[in-house]
Enzyme design. Structure first.
Site, PDB file in Angstrom:
ATOM      1  N   LYS A  22     -32.453  14.386   9.549  1.00 49.94           N
ATOM      2  CA  LYS A  22     -32.706  15.812   9.741  1.00 49.94           C
ATOM      3  C   LYS A  22     -33.327  16.072  11.103  1.00 49.94           C
ATOM      4  CE  LYS A  22     -33.920  17.983   6.119  1.00 49.94           C
ATOM      5  NZ  LYS A  22     -34.685  18.455   4.944  1.00 49.94           N
ATOM      6  N   ARG A  91     -40.888  19.453   5.980  1.00 42.35           N
ATOM      7  CA  ARG A  91     -39.759  18.907   5.229  1.00 42.35           C
ATOM      8  C   ARG A  91     -39.600  17.419   5.499  1.00 42.35           C
ATOM      9  NH1 ARG A  91     -36.017  23.251   3.868  1.00 42.35           N
ATOM     10  NH2 ARG A  91     -36.603  25.181   4.935  1.00 42.35           N
ATOM     11  N   GLY A 100     -32.928  16.488  -1.991  1.00 45.02           N
ATOM     12  CA  GLY A 100     -33.844  16.883  -3.059  1.00 45.02           C
ATOM     13  C   GLY A 100     -34.725  15.773  -3.595  1.00 45.02           C
ATOM     14  N   MET A 102     -37.097  14.006  -1.955  1.00 46.08           N
ATOM     15  CA  MET A 102     -38.468  13.998  -1.442  1.00 46.08           C
ATOM     16  C   MET A 102     -38.951  15.439  -1.300  1.00 46.08           C
ATOM     17  SD  MET A 102     -38.307  10.770   1.154  1.00 46.08           S
ATOM     18  CE  MET A 102     -36.809  11.351   1.934  1.00 46.08           C
ATOM     19  N   ARG A 335     -25.913  18.266   9.140  1.00 50.92           N
ATOM     20  CA  ARG A 335     -25.693  16.834   8.922  1.00 50.92           C
ATOM     21  C   ARG A 335     -24.215  16.658   8.608  1.00 50.92           C
ATOM     22  NH1 ARG A 335     -29.198  16.838   3.358  1.00 50.92           N
ATOM     23  NH2 ARG A 335     -27.875  18.245   2.173  1.00 50.92           N
ATOM     24  N   HIS A 451     -28.350  21.745  -6.109  1.00 48.84           N
ATOM     25  CA  HIS A 451     -28.772  20.350  -6.255  1.00 48.84           C
ATOM     26  C   HIS A 451     -27.762  19.551  -7.072  1.00 48.84           C
ATOM     27  CE1 HIS A 451     -30.886  17.087  -8.431  1.00 48.84           C
ATOM     28  NE2 HIS A 451     -31.461  16.889  -7.259  1.00 48.84           N
ATOM     29  N   ARG A 577      -4.303 -17.900 -13.962  1.00 53.43           N
ATOM     30  CA  ARG A 577      -5.110 -18.663 -14.922  1.00 53.43           C
ATOM     31  C   ARG A 577      -4.211 -19.160 -16.051  1.00 53.43           C
ATOM     32  NH1 ARG A 577      -9.060 -13.685 -13.995  1.00 53.43           N
ATOM     33  NH2 ARG A 577      -6.988 -12.775 -14.070  1.00 53.43           N
ATOM     34  N   ARG A 632      -4.052 -22.200 -11.181  1.00 50.20           N
ATOM     35  CA  ARG A 632      -5.209 -23.008 -11.543  1.00 50.20           C
ATOM     36  C   ARG A 632      -4.907 -23.796 -12.812  1.00 50.20           C
ATOM     37  NH1 ARG A 632     -10.749 -19.991 -12.937  1.00 50.20           N
ATOM     38  NH2 ARG A 632      -9.628 -19.568 -14.881  1.00 50.20           N
ATOM     39  N   GLU A 765     -16.783 -23.717  -6.948  1.00 48.81           N
ATOM     40  CA  GLU A 765     -17.552 -22.861  -7.852  1.00 48.81           C
ATOM     41  C   GLU A 765     -18.849 -23.518  -8.311  1.00 48.81           C
ATOM     42  OE1 GLU A 765     -15.102 -22.177 -11.370  1.00 48.81           O
ATOM     43  OE2 GLU A 765     -13.919 -23.937 -10.835  1.00 48.81           O
ATOM     44  N   SER A 784     -10.589 -22.293  -2.622  1.00 51.49           N
ATOM     45  CA  SER A 784     -10.707 -20.931  -3.128  1.00 51.49           C
ATOM     46  C   SER A 784     -12.055 -20.830  -3.832  1.00 51.49           C
ATOM     47  CB  SER A 784      -9.577 -20.600  -4.100  1.00 51.49           C
ATOM     48  OG  SER A 784      -9.701 -19.276  -4.570  1.00 51.49           O
ATOM     49  N   GLY A 786     -14.572 -19.653  -6.325  1.00 52.51           N
ATOM     50  CA  GLY A 786     -14.698 -18.970  -7.622  1.00 52.51           C
ATOM     51  C   GLY A 786     -16.089 -18.376  -7.700  1.00 52.51           C
ATOM     52  N   THR A 787     -16.241 -17.172  -7.165  1.00 49.76           N
ATOM     53  CA  THR A 787     -17.595 -16.636  -6.968  1.00 49.76           C
ATOM     54  C   THR A 787     -18.285 -16.234  -8.259  1.00 49.76           C
ATOM     55  OG1 THR A 787     -16.575 -14.500  -6.454  1.00 49.76           O
ATOM     56  CG2 THR A 787     -17.212 -15.896  -4.599  1.00 49.76           C
ATOM     57  N   ASN A 788     -17.538 -16.000  -9.331  1.00 45.75           N
ATOM     58  CA  ASN A 788     -18.213 -15.698 -10.598  1.00 45.75           C
ATOM     59  C   ASN A 788     -19.028 -16.905 -11.061  1.00 45.75           C
ATOM     60  OD1 ASN A 788     -17.028 -13.175 -10.621  1.00 45.75           O
ATOM     61  ND2 ASN A 788     -15.359 -13.775 -11.961  1.00 45.75           N
ATOM     62  N   ASP A 789     -18.371 -18.063 -11.134  1.00 44.66           N
ATOM     63  CA  ASP A 789     -19.086 -19.265 -11.561  1.00 44.66           C
ATOM     64  C   ASP A 789     -20.057 -19.751 -10.497  1.00 44.66           C
ATOM     65  OD1 ASP A 789     -18.115 -19.418 -14.081  1.00 44.66           O
ATOM     66  OD2 ASP A 789     -16.803 -21.142 -13.763  1.00 44.66           O
ATOM     67  N   CYS A 852     -11.394 -15.942  -5.129  1.00 46.44           N
ATOM     68  CA  CYS A 852     -10.591 -15.415  -6.236  1.00 46.44           C
ATOM     69  C   CYS A 852     -11.442 -14.877  -7.386  1.00 46.44           C
ATOM     70  CB  CYS A 852      -9.630 -16.472  -6.764  1.00 46.44           C
ATOM     71  SG  CYS A 852     -10.418 -17.978  -7.341  1.00 46.44           S
ATOM     72  N   TYR A 872      -8.206 -15.031   2.955  1.00 43.61           N
ATOM     73  CA  TYR A 872      -7.727 -14.026   2.013  1.00 43.61           C
ATOM     74  C   TYR A 872      -8.765 -13.769   0.937  1.00 43.61           C
ATOM     75  CZ  TYR A 872      -6.652 -17.801  -1.323  1.00 43.61           C
ATOM     76  OH  TYR A 872      -6.731 -18.876  -2.187  1.00 43.61           O
TER      77      TYR A 872
END
Length: 901
Positions: A22, A91, A100, A102, A335, A451, A577, A632, A765, A784, A786-789, A852, A872
């Site tokens: 602001k 303000r 809204g 603060m 803004r 608001h 899978r 896999r 993983e 590759s 395996g970001t979940n595990d 993946c 990828y």
């Protein structure tokens, strides 16, 4: 000594980090020569110093006093002077817009003396007392901590006594009486008197804005919007201008384009004889901005010119607050405006067509989260019947849920898994938790700049405002329609934020136009407004595909999913899978393999599975012909293919309780389940470990893959199968499996007459795999993640358990800004990925690396994967367009960083 205060003439929009959004924009408008009431900004550094020390930063008040003197000198008036008082607004203004969340305090400087002087110099006793009662109420609630409900009850009671509906119908005597009532409330609730010293009012107001940075609603909003907690807020102190001086005065909020649809033109709300807080709060229904053109043509013409100046200067949709004081226009804020997903794509395309921005700028101004919203279904208009009511379409989309009438009830029901619609007369910042929990927000008051509208648009929530036809009774928890229909709390309603309509019951949904475009690739043939949005999406995706480095693949296990992913723009399959192919009738064959007592029995079960797997792979390779398909090998524990232990035990016990013999097969299955029981199966016999201890399992799957490749080659296809070994923790595991893969593929090549050579890689993983990636790369032809595990094993979380048990508490307490299963944990999991990428490519230059897990479709995570050097990302088919868009945006972001160096 640090400098804490800057005049509006000293800053600019590039100083948002120091002056807040602001303050920076007020300075920018001042530099542009627009009519901005003079003032100054107290920096975010001052706020951070205050929050760290718990006290006012040394030297700050001296700077404030010096700048105040300059404002007084320019105005020819003194703050709170008894004859012609200078009044100030105080303000908040954080770097990122937090509408809204603060505090704001207006009319600083009024007291028992100056209110009389203001009445005399303004010629309006009513105006003076109206301003004073506003100050006492705002100061009492914001600075002194009095529950605002006390003030609301007092003014509501007075209006009842006077028989009037709106504040504007209270006269000067009423308002003077209200001031006294408010001051008594403050003394009763706090033991203090309302301060008469203008300097004390200003000082305490500034510190109250600082303190509001850590208020509950501000912290909730920051968590929702992923805004850092350590930024702090600036404070803007500005000479008051008054929209409540009579019918030739007023306040409004304007947009240079429709923030809901992106349509060009002036959009906004105006309220005569009102201050800006009245417009935003929605306590009185506004009129469309065009009405100002009738009421005050000169002010409207100047506003239109200033809006055009700002849009061309900022090269974007601008959100503007203004006041008309006795015919004179003042610009109070601008803004870059919040907008819906529809508007974002439409505006980006339109501004590019107008030559204000480039195609790259347009891509940078949209995002994957918005695209995902546009892929959601919409209501089937033909099935909705007659609406219960109409209101202002403030934030588009379709939502169905049980009507609730308080924020707390919305939170409670949503936590129990119920979808809700929050219904209020108007929302306040205190309703934020309920707005987050709800599927949609419905109010009977307010407009597109209220608001409810602003916050809902920012969060992507469906919202209908100003449904005046509805009589909302918060105490009885119900609303009544014009025809007398009563909708009680818990009743299911449907809210159409695009049309501004509310329906009884659950209205059926239809696919979105954007989804149809993504399916068939045709941007034409849509209604005008829809066509503009679809065209914007098409252009953004086209530009993203042109600039992105990351390939985008899909996680797909069936030919149908593969075909859909290809239509959505997938460049292959990053995760197929195979365990999903063993469901249904095939589960019996897996049971036979598990229960086999001899090698011959196991071979028979595997032989029966082979042609089924081969057919699966053949069809998937056909659907993805010419593109890579990463298959896999079997990953989950084998017990997952057996019946549930409790179910089996109960079935057997029931039979035996009748005096009968239990089914022999059931008994055998129960024995197997007991034998294979593991305390923590996700860390047990699964992945590569299965291939090493279950003879023939790897060979069967590899043979099915190899024969499918040979079939497709013989049919004239271009199959590109890749074999991925899961859960490898040591290079020796992969070496053994890879040798078996080579042996089987050589056999397939010899028997089919087609040379089959599939790359063999692994899924990273486990933390050990990441830390020994250099060794594993000696055998792996691709990685590759395996970001979940990898997230589970790095954090020590069992996802299925912890998300339900304590994630909500961790999010509430700020341990997580967002779930690490939703957005990648860069500090921990991300660091492991960085190590694995560096060490893997050090061993095998040019090593193909992807991801993946579902993080591959998360917008923020895609940017990390680009920066980490992956080749990828792979995600579910429906997230492929999102990943494509974000991969392009990540490339532009990286180029900007590079250019800045």
């Amino acid at each position: 000594m640090a400098r804490y205060v800057y005049d509006f003439t000293e800053g600019g929009r590039d100083m948002a980090g120091l002056l807040g959004g602001k303050g920076a924009n007020l300075a920018e408008m001042t530099r542009l020569g627009l009519p901005v009431p003079p003032g100054f900004t107290i920096t975010t550094e001052a706020c951070r110093a205050f929050l760290e020390s718990g006290g006012e930063p040394a030297g700050m008040w001296e700077e404030v006093s010096a700048h105040l003197s300059a404002v007084e000198a320019a105005a020819g008036r003194l703050l709170g002077g008894p004859d012609d008082p200078l009044l100030l607004s105080v303000r908040s203004g954080a770097r990122f817009s937090m509408p809204g969340m603060m505090e704001t305090i207006l009319d600083i400087g009024l007291n028992d003396e100056s209110v009389l002087g203001l009445a005399k110099v303004s010629g309006s006793e009513r105006f003076a007392w109206d301003s004073y009662r506003r100050l006492v109420q705002m100061f009492g609630s914001t600075v002194m901590g009095v529950d605002t409900a006390h003030f609301e009850r007092a003014i509501a009671s007075l209006k009842d006594v006077r028989g009037v509906r709106d504040d504007v119908h209270l006269d000067a005597g009423d308002l003077a009486q209200l001031v006294e009532t408010y001051r008594n409330i403050i003394h009763r609730e706090t033991g203090e008197d309302f301060p008469q010293s203008p300097a004390e009012q200003l000082r305490r107001a500034i510190l109250a804005v600082f303190e509001s940075w850590n208020g509950e609603r501000a912290r909730v909003y920051r968590r929702r919007e992923h805004i850092a907690d350590d930024l702090g807020t600036a404070v803007n102190v500005q000479r008051m201008v008054f929209g409540n001086l009579g019918p030739d005065s007023g306040s409004g909020v304007a947009f240079t384009r429709d923030p809901a649809t992106g349509r060009p033109g002036l959009y906004g709300d105006y309220l005569s004889n009102a201050q800006g807080e009245d417009v935003v709060a929605g306590i009185r229904n506004t009129v469309p901005l065009d009405e100002l053109g009738r009421l005050n043509p000169d002010a409207f013409a100047r506003l239109r010119d200033h809006m055009e100046t700002l849009e061309r200067h900022y090269r974007d949709l601008c959100d503007i607050e203004f006041t008309v004081e006795r015919g004179t226009l003042w610009m109070l804020q601008t803004r870059v405006g919040k907008r819906t997903a529809e508007a974002a794509f439409a505006i980006a395309a339109a501004l590019a067509d107008e030559g204000l921005i480039t195609a790259d700028d347009g891509l940078a101004r949209v995002n994957g989260e918005g695209l995902a919203r546009l892929m959601f279904p919409r209501f089937d208009a033909s099935a909705g019947g007659e609406p219960l009511a109409h209101g202002i379409p403030a934030s588009p989309g379709a939502a169905v849920g049980a009507a609730v009438f308080s924020s707390a009830e919305a939170v409670r029901r949503a936590a129990a898994g119920e979808k809700v619609v929050l219904v209020r007369q108007e929302t306040t910042p205190d309703d934020l938790p309920g707005m987050i929990a709800a599927q949609a927000v419905l109010t009977s008051r307010g407009g597109k700049t209220s608001h409810a509208a602003v916050v809902a648009r920012g969060m992507g929530k469906v919202c209908v405002c100003g449904a005046e036809e509805l009589s909302v009774d918060l105490e009885e928890r119900r609303f009544t329609t014009p025809d007398g229909t009563v909708v009680e709390e818990g009743t299911v309603v449907s809210v159409d934020g695009s049309a501004g309509a509310v329906y009884a019951g659950a209205v059926p949904l239809v696919d979105s136009a954007v989804m149809r475009f993504l399916e068939d690739g045709r941007a034409e043939g849509h209604a005008a407004d829809v066509g503009v949005v679809v065209d914007g999406v098409a252009r953004a995706l086209g530009r993203a595909d042109a600039v992105r480095r990351l390939e985008v693949r899909a996680n797909a296990d069936t030919p149908e999913d593969a075909a859909r992913a290809r239509r959505f723009g997938a460049q292959g399959i990053g995760l197929c899978r195979t365990e999903h192919m063993f469901l249904g009738e095939r589960r019996k064959l897996v049971e036979e393999m598990i229960l086999a007592r001899t090698e011959a029995e196991r071979d028979r079960a595997l032989a029966a599975l082979l042609p089924l797997q081969r057919e699966d792979f053949t069809r998937i390779l056909e659907a993805m012909d010419g593109l890579p398909v990463t298959i896999r090998l079997l990953d989950p524990p084998l017990h997952e293919f057996l019946p549930d232990h409790t179910e089996l035990a109960v079935r057997i016990a029931a039979v035996e309780a009748r005096g009968d013999l239990a089914d022999a097969h059931d008994v055998e299955l129960l024995t197997a389940v007991n034998r294979m029981h593991e305390e923590n199966p996700m860390l047990g016999l699964r992945g590569v470990r299965l291939g090493l201890v279950v003879p023939g399992l790897v060979a069967m799957q590899v043979r099915a893959i190899g024969e499918a490749v040979a079939r497709r080659v013989s049919a004239g296809g271009d199959p590109r199968a890749e074999i991925m070994v899961p859960l490898v923790g040591d290079v020796r595991e992969l070496r053994i499996v890879r040798e078996e893969v080579r042996r089987v593929l050589d056999e397939v090549s010899a028997t089919s007459g087609v040379f089959v050579d599939c790359p063999v890689g692994t899924m990273i993983e486990l933390p050990r795999a990441a830390l020994t990636a250099g060794l594993i790369a000696e055998e792996a032809e691709f990685f590759s993640f395996g970001t979940n595990d990898l997230t589970q094993t790095t954090w020590g979380f069992s996802r299925d358990d912890v998300e339900a048990e304590f994630f909500s508490a961790y999010l509430d307490k700020g341990v997580f800004p967002v779930s690490p299963f939703e957005t990648l944990d860069r500090e921990g999991v991300g660091r492991l990925i960085g190590i694995a990428v560096a060490e893997g490519r050090a061993t095998r230059p040019g090593l193909k690396i992807g991801v993946c897990g579902e993080h591959g479709g998360d917008p923020d995570s895609v940017h990390f994967f680009h920066a980490a050097g992956l080749d990828y990302v792979s995600c579910s088919p429906f997230r492929v367009p999102v990943a494509r868009l974000e991969a392009g945006r990540a490339a532009l972001e990286a180029a900007d960083v590079s250019d800045s160096r």
